[in-house]
Design a protein around this motif. Structure first.
Motif, PDB file in Angstrom:
ATOM      1  N   PRO A  39       0.842  -1.203   0.000  1.00  0.00           N
ATOM      2  CA  PRO A  39       0.000   0.000   0.000  1.00  0.00           C
ATOM      3  C   PRO A  39       0.876   1.252   0.000  1.00  0.00           C
ATOM      4  O   PRO A  39       2.006   1.242   0.472  1.00  0.00           O
ATOM      5  CB  PRO A  39      -0.781  -0.094   1.312  1.00  0.00           C
ATOM      6  CG  PRO A  39      -0.585  -1.472   1.804  1.00  0.00           C
ATOM      7  CD  PRO A  39       0.639  -2.025   1.190  1.00  0.00           C
ATOM      8  N   SER A  40       0.322   2.343  -0.545  1.00  0.00           N
ATOM      9  CA  SER A  40       1.097   3.576  -0.659  1.00  0.00           C
ATOM     10  C   SER A  40       1.224   4.242   0.711  1.00  0.00           C
ATOM     11  O   SER A  40       0.485   3.936   1.641  1.00  0.00           O
ATOM     12  CB  SER A  40       0.427   4.531  -1.644  1.00  0.00           C
ATOM     13  OG  SER A  40      -0.903   4.755  -1.255  1.00  0.00           O
ATOM     14  N   GLU A  41       2.163   5.172   0.789  1.00  0.00           N
ATOM     15  CA  GLU A  41       2.414   5.880   2.044  1.00  0.00           C
ATOM     16  C   GLU A  41       1.161   6.647   2.441  1.00  0.00           C
ATOM     17  O   GLU A  41       0.510   7.266   1.613  1.00  0.00           O
ATOM     18  CB  GLU A  41       3.565   6.850   1.814  1.00  0.00           C
ATOM     19  CG  GLU A  41       4.187   7.371   3.095  1.00  0.00           C
ATOM     20  CD  GLU A  41       5.305   8.347   2.770  1.00  0.00           C
ATOM     21  OE1 GLU A  41       6.131   8.576   3.644  1.00  0.00           O
ATOM     22  OE2 GLU A  41       5.326   8.879   1.658  1.00  0.00           O
ATOM     23  N   THR A  42       0.854   6.638   3.722  1.00  0.00           N
ATOM     24  CA  THR A  42      -0.399   7.240   4.161  1.00  0.00           C
ATOM     25  C   THR A  42      -0.128   8.345   5.162  1.00  0.00           C
ATOM     26  O   THR A  42       0.890   8.364   5.841  1.00  0.00           O
ATOM     27  CB  THR A  42      -1.309   6.165   4.766  1.00  0.00           C
ATOM     28  OG1 THR A  42      -2.606   6.690   4.927  1.00  0.00           O
ATOM     29  CG2 THR A  42      -0.796   5.678   6.088  1.00  0.00           C
TER      30      THR A  42
END
Lengths: 251, 390
Positions: A39-42
């Motif tokens: 998952p992408s950086e949040t």
């Protein structure tokens, strides 16, 4: 962090922990997939503006998004400030492919597939400023006059189309003028009723104050004379109002 | 052009009757003028017939075109000739937006462009005062009082999510597409159809995952082999099995489905969601920053994810044809017709061990053995591996 729930983000780590501690017999089928496509950086916030100097009480706007400004915006405010009713024209906002504006050639003000709009005037003005090296005011005037010409042609076309339709048997509903007149008539009638009631009330009040018969008002001849004087001002009368001037002619 | 309009209105019957009786071949007709000339000739011929006093065959209720006497081939030839005449008439409509194509033929992940997303209004966020600052990274700027979502960020996240859907579908995972707002049902159903997954467009019943046995316990399940053929005979065994849970949930309106996403988080299920500027990106594993209020945007996103699922399913079935299985088969099921019901798993494992022992002379390490067993279980397929789906 306290307020955030990162369980959706940590789905893979949890699956591994459950498998390693033998809570689950096997790894889930998406384990490798989520491992290969993380998952992408949040929750990261980029810095967009310069920070405020120290000692200022207001909060910093460093992380707030910036406004998107185009050079056409000022031209748009000028045009729609001068022609506010152009904003009332219906506008089609649906795009076909997203590349609609690619094929436009602003050496002409009318583009195939685009409404003639304030936007066309602004784009034409920009093109003239850029390619013909006009000043802003001169380009505005040239674009504006082309726009008026095509609007005039449109109006003629509409009028002729309506006449053709009427002559071949079409009928339309009530136009805005007709509806407006009906509303005015209705308001006028209700006002008349109210006015008569007011007159009666005043007369009764006067009769109470003084004793004896009150005079009936003007006689028949005096009433006719008075009416003749007032006639031109009354809107809802047989003679009508005198014409004050002709319709505006387009330059 | 009275002649032309007459020809057009009654042209079909006039031309048809004339063709049958006079063999009027219109193969050279290219332009409207030629058609008009033809019709003028026909009218003149009618005139001469009238003047000569010969009885003209009156146009009956059933014109010659549809009479039983002409064969299918003749009718087709007539149709083709008429089509040639009338095809070029009318205006040329240039390529434009056809809303139904987003559902009938959705774009694939390779077709995702910034222009497509712009036309689908994916860049329009909510009013600036309603934003969730956690989404600051996805926002390009402020215009006309709303936040504008960066379309390159949207495209990147959409491609990432579509790859996840493709890989999970390839591994035979259960993908659930959820869209509970008005008008999202067709998009969600279409995506599920393409990806051979499941859809939900009515309200999510809370507890369907956490209390699944109670709520979904009576749902039918079936056993399928690697080629997606139903294998009968497992009803009694399926009756005792626990309820299934999705392996991936795609939610197209997370703002209304917080309970669903929370249940997925509790049960360790990865989720994909369309995150608007006022939504919380931590609710889902793979956010797709886009406009969740635009049906066109939702149709594009659901279509892309459905196409990705379709590609994954195709890959899975192709590998199954070759005999390769991409998933771990269901444990604890005995093939129907077997007497021994209790030693299901050990039997299967025993089989694998025997095969392994036959292949190698000696095994040094327990780790090596477990590796070999894993490799065998994952890759080998002899038609008797089974998978449970509902």
């Amino acid at each position: 962090m306290g307020r955030y729930d990162f369980r959706p983000f940590r789905v893979r780590q949890t699956a591994k922990a459950l498998f390693d501690s033998k809570r689950n017999a096997s790894l889930p089928c998406w384990y490798d997939t989520v491992g290969n496509i993380p998952p992408s950086e949040t929750l990261a916030r980029p810095i967009l503006r310069a920070p405020r100097p120290k000692g200022v009480k207001k909060p910093s706007r460093m992380f707030q998004p910036l406004p998107i400004v185009h050079p056409e915006d000022r031209l748009r405010t000028e045009f729609f400030g001068d022609h506010p009713w152009e904003l009332a024209r219906p506008r089609l906002v649906v795009e076909d492919s997203g590349n609609d504006a690619k094929e436009y050639d602003w050496s002409r003000i009318v583009q195939p597939g685009k409404q003639l709009d304030g936007e066309s005037v602004v784009q034409r003005q920009l093109w003239l400023m850029k390619h013909s090296k006009f000043s802003k005011a001169h380009a505005y005037d040239v674009a504006r006059r082309e726009f008026y010409k095509y609007r005039h042609l449109e109006e003629i076309r509409q009028r002729v189309a309506k006449e053709e339709a009427l002559s071949t048997g079409a009928y339309f509903g009530k136009g805005p003028l007709e509806i407006g007149m009906e509303l005015e008539d209705r308001t006028w009638e209700s006002w008349k009723v109210w006015a008569e009631r007011q007159i009666d009330d005043e007369q009764q009040a006067r009769a109470q104050m003084f004793s004896g018969p009150q005079d009936e008002g003007l006689s028949g001849e005096e009433m006719d004379e008075a009416l003749e004087v007032v006639q031109p001002v009354v809107p809802d009368s047989k003679e009508g109002q005198p014409a004050l001037g002709g319709a505006a002619i387009h330059p | 052009m009275i002649v032309r309009s007459v020809a057009l209105r009654h042209g079909r019957h006039a031309i048809a009757s004339n063709f049958l009786s006079r063999r009027f071949l219109a193969s050279q007709v290219d332009s409207i003028e030629a058609a008009a000339e033809n019709s003028i000739k026909q009218l003149q011929s009618l005139e001469t017939q009238l003047n000569s006093g010969v009885p003209i065959p009156e146009p009956s209720a059933e014109p010659d075109l549809f009479s039983r006497s002409s064969t299918v081939a003749e009718q087709y030839q007539l149709f083709k000739q008429q089509q040639k005449l009338t095809q070029t008439l009318g205006s040329d409509i240039s390529a434009h937006y056809k809303p139904h194509t987003l559902l009938s033929n959705p774009p694939s992940p390779a077709d995702v462009t910034l222009e497509l997303l712009l036309a689908a209004e994916a860049h329009q966020g909510h009013a600036t005062s309603l934003w969730n600052p956690a989404n600051a990274r996805y926002i390009h700027g402020v215009r006309q009082g709303i936040h504008i979502i960066s379309l390159d960020v949207t495209a990147a996240h959409l491609r990432r999510a579509s790859k996840v859907v493709q890989e999970v579908s390839k591994r035979g995972g259960i993908v659930l597409f959820v869209g509970t707002r008005d008008g999202q049902d067709t998009a969600v159903v279409r995506a599920a159809q393409l990806a051979k997954g499941y859809h939900l467009f009515e309200r999510w019943i809370p507890g369907s995952i956490t209390n699944g046995q109670q709520i979904l316990g009576k749902c039918a399940t079936k056993v399928m082999n690697e080629k997606d053929e139903v294998v009968p005979g497992f009803d009694e065994q399926l009756y005792e099995r626990p309820v299934l849970k999705p392996d991936l949930v795609v939610c197209v309106n997370p703002m209304e489905n917080y309970v669903l996403l929370h249940e997925c988080a509790l049960n360790n299920i990865p989720t994909i969601g369309v995150i608007d500027t006022n939504a919380d990106p931590t609710w889902v594993t793979y956010p797709i920053p886009a406009n969740d209020d635009s049906l066109r945007c939702i149709q594009v996103i659901a279509g892309v994810l459905g196409r990705a699922g379709e590609a994954g399913q195709k890959q899975r079935l192709e590998l199954a044809e070759k005999g390769q299985i991409t998933y771990r088969p269901a444990q604890g099921l005995v093939a129907p017709g077997e007497d021994d019901l209790t030693t299901a798993s050990p039997e299967v494992n025993q089989e694998i061990r025997e095969k392994v022992f036959h292949d190698t002379e000696s095994i040094v390490d327990a780790d090596e053995l477990s590796d070999k067993i894993d490799a065998d279980a994952n890759h080998e397929g002899d038609g008797r591996r089974i998978r449970v789906t509902s």
